[in-house]
Design a protein around this motif. Structure first.
Motif, PDB file in Angstrom:
ATOM      1  N   VAL A  33     -89.044  22.534  19.354  1.00  0.00           N
ATOM      2  CA  VAL A  33     -89.586  23.859  19.054  1.00  0.00           C
ATOM      3  C   VAL A  33     -90.578  24.248  20.147  1.00  0.00           C
ATOM      4  O   VAL A  33     -91.508  23.499  20.443  1.00  0.00           O
ATOM      5  N   VAL A  34     -90.351  25.429  20.746  1.00  0.00           N
ATOM      6  CA  VAL A  34     -91.236  25.903  21.815  1.00  0.00           C
ATOM      7  C   VAL A  34     -91.714  27.314  21.483  1.00  0.00           C
ATOM      8  O   VAL A  34     -90.895  28.231  21.353  1.00  0.00           O
ATOM      9  N   PRO A  35     -93.033  27.529  21.321  1.00  0.00           N
ATOM     10  CA  PRO A  35     -93.547  28.892  21.075  1.00  0.00           C
ATOM     11  C   PRO A  35     -93.698  29.660  22.384  1.00  0.00           C
ATOM     12  O   PRO A  35     -94.039  29.078  23.422  1.00  0.00           O
ATOM     13  N   ILE A  36     -93.443  30.954  22.352  1.00  0.00           N
ATOM     14  CA  ILE A  36     -93.597  31.800  23.541  1.00  0.00           C
ATOM     15  C   ILE A  36     -94.293  33.103  23.156  1.00  0.00           C
ATOM     16  O   ILE A  36     -94.320  33.479  21.981  1.00  0.00           O
ATOM     17  N   MET A  37     -94.815  33.823  24.177  1.00  0.00           N
ATOM     18  CA  MET A  37     -95.516  35.082  23.918  1.00  0.00           C
ATOM     19  C   MET A  37     -94.909  36.281  24.647  1.00  0.00           C
ATOM     20  O   MET A  37     -95.425  37.374  24.573  1.00  0.00           O
ATOM     21  N   GLY A  38     -93.820  36.065  25.395  1.00  0.00           N
ATOM     22  CA  GLY A  38     -93.215  37.182  26.113  1.00  0.00           C
ATOM     23  C   GLY A  38     -92.018  36.722  26.917  1.00  0.00           C
ATOM     24  O   GLY A  38     -91.577  35.570  26.823  1.00  0.00           O
TER      25      GLY A  38
END
Length: 580
Positions: free
Chosen positions: A48-53
């Protein structure tokens, strides 16, 4: 390509390693939490990898692509051509579960590498394939014309030879009719004209399709329905889906009518799972109840007066930043029969009878005081004797956690903390988030009050704009700035004497990097429209082109951009001309 039955998608993943890329919003976090529960149940490998854009999406894929052949994008990637953006190998498949709309047409018509999880019949105005894609090119047509010239020369020489061979009087075939150079030139011009007309029509269709950004169905709810169809659902998974769709309602991403339609569906799941728990006699399990609730911020964990003061809807209707508004609030409390001493103490410490009658007190006077929409249908979660939270409580707490980025706390840390906060075993994280949310709402109210009193909301005639000149720990992030802009717009419209005010949108900006001179800019639709559709994404793009301002549209929410402070004035001038 759409996949309607999500079981087909899930079965393709069994036994494979999966990369899950999750956007930095609550609905996506809830969807990923449900998926992780399913994957753990089936002992599947995943990251799982969170991103912002979009830059984060590219970086996440580049760093983790390795031996991964299946990538799942949650609330990201749907509105951009992911194959063009990420340049993957041909054997990599992307599954997209994204609530952002409109979906990119290249993703929709991809026949293999991109699969969109959802029902195509629910999508609005998807352009037909033949209207936006054309196989031939002008260069190909020019090449064809050159080839025709060569063929004509060959035919001319061939015709002379055949005349010599057929002098014996035998019938010979008619030679093909030759086009003069003028006729060929006219044909070429006609084709080019048709091509230009088709391209202009395509541009018009695509502009109409992409003109507004808005939101579709909650991703968390879609993933929960997958769990239900796989017979692996439970109360926790259902609660996370409820939190996901409640975030869409509270932040104005969907209309209340869309939320109401989903409520009936959710209630049936609540009843089914409640009966299942009762049959198993599981006394330690959680309970979810549907009830009419109040649009008051965290009132179960705050005082009544503060909750009313810091709730956007009530504050703007009663103008609670003014002395007259404060007086009106006291009149409301008196008429409700709620003594001020109780209204100023924590809700949990209030008299039991007053707590039980609080909802009916507000409901009875809502029409009289002009706040009828303060009532809405919601769900509450109860586990143990003292733990009772509404879905809105979870949303406000998680928002505060996501916005709590500091020097020693990265966005990834905040994402993992929010993920843990959804679990019942991390009540301390949730309560800390609730306290952080109180500070955020107090800061928003104080900023609105001081800005309205100082007349800092300006009008260009086409829109209102509000500019913060210094970095602010609460408003230098997308959620905080968006909530401030929305509160400020509703507050300004409430006190404005202009009839035009409800029809004007709002733009707010706040510095985010003083050293580089960058600021964050957000666009909010007009109050009267009461629609979650936002036209600022396209408007920002066109205004930047007109004034040659460098903007960064990196967020998946197109109405959020970054721009240099030096370019802000001429950008607003160009936007004024564009929207006039």
């Amino acid at each position: 390509m759409f996949i309607q039955d999500l079981r087909d998608f899930y079965n393709r993943l069994i036994g494979k390693r999966i990369l899950i890329i999750v956007n930095y919003d609550i609905d996506a976090i809830c969807a990923s939490k449900i998926l992780q529960a399913l994957f753990k149940y089936d002992h599947m490998l995943y990251s799982v990898v969170p991103i912002m854009g979009m830059a984060g999406l590219q970086r996440a894929y580049t760093e983790h692509q390795g031996d991964v052949k299946f990538v799942l994008l949650l609330n990201c990637g749907g509105c951009v051509d992911v194959v063009e953006l990420l340049q993957p190998e041909e054997d990599v498949t992307f599954f997209i579960c994204d609530a952002h709309r409109p979906l990119d047409v290249c993703n929709i018509y991809s026949d293999r590498q991109v699969c969109i999880l959802g029902d195509p019949t629910l999508e609005e105005n998807i352009p037909p394939f033949e209207s936006i894609f054309c196989e031939s090119d002008d260069e190909d047509e020019d090449d064809d014309d050159d080839n025709e010239d060569e063929d004509d020369e060959i035919n001319d020489s061939g015709a002379g030879e055949s005349d010599a061979e057929n002098e014996d009087g035998n019938a010979r075939p008619e030679p093909p009719k030759k086009l003069s150079r003028m006729e060929k030139h006219e044909q070429r011009i006609l084709k080019q004209r048709q091509r230009r007309a088709w391209e202009n029509e395509r541009d018009r269709i695509m502009f109409e399709y992409t003109q507004y950004s808005f939101y579709g169905r909650s991703s968390a709810l879609a993933i929960f329905e997958l769990a239900w169809k796989l017979s692996k659902d439970n109360m926790d998974l259902l609660w996370w889906a409820i939190v996901g769709i409640t975030e869409q309602l509270i932040l104005g991403k969907i209309e209340s009518s869309a939320y109401t339609l989903e409520i009936d569906n959710i209630q049936s799941h609540v009843s089914r799972l409640t009966h299942k728990i009762n049959d198993q006699s599981n006394l330690s399990a959680s309970k979810i109840n549907f009830e009419n609730d109040l649009h008051l911020v965290l009132y179960r964990h705050w005082t009544v007066t503060e909750s009313m003061r810091y709730s956007m809807y009530v504050a703007c209707k009663l103008k609670l930043w003014t002395l007259k508004g404060e007086k009106k609030l006291h009149e409301l409390l008196v008429e409700m029969g709620l003594p001020l001493i109780h209204a100023r103490q924590m809700y949990t410490s209030m008299d039991l009878v007053l707590r039980q009658e609080f909802y009916s007190m507000v409901e009875g006077l809502a029409e009289k005081y002009g706040i009828p929409d303060v009532i809405y249908g919601s769900f509450t979660l109860q586990y143990g004797y003292r733990n009772r939270y509404s879905a809105a409580d979870y949303v406000y707490a998680l928002l505060a956690i996501l916005e709590s980025v500091k020097k020693d706390k990265t966005p990834e840390d905040c994402f993992l903390e929010a993920l843990d906060g959804l679990g019942r075993s991390h009540k301390d994280i949730l309560n800390a988030g609730i306290e952080g949310s109180k500070l955020l709402h107090q800061a928003i109210f104080k900023q609105v009050q001081s800005s309205l009193e100082a007349h800092q909301v300006h009008s260009t005639g086409s829109f209102f704009y509000y500019i913060l000149n210094e970095e602010n720990t609460f408003f230098s992030y997308p959620y905080g700035l968006s909530m401030l802009a929305k509160f400020l717009l509703h507050g300004h419209v409430a006190v404005s004497r202009s009839r035009q005010a409800p029809d004007l949108p709002m733009i707010a900006s706040c510095p985010i990097d003083a050293e580089r001179g960058l600021c964050l800019l957000v666009g909010i639709p007009p109050v009267r429209e009461n629609s979650p559709k936002n036209f600022f994404g396209k408007a920002f793009e066109q205004a930047a082109q007109k004034c040659n301002a460098a903007i960064l549209q990196d967020h998946f929410e197109s109405s959020l951009i970054q721009i240099r402070q030096n370019d802000l004035t001429r950008f607003l001038d160009a936007l004024t001309v564009l929207l006039t």
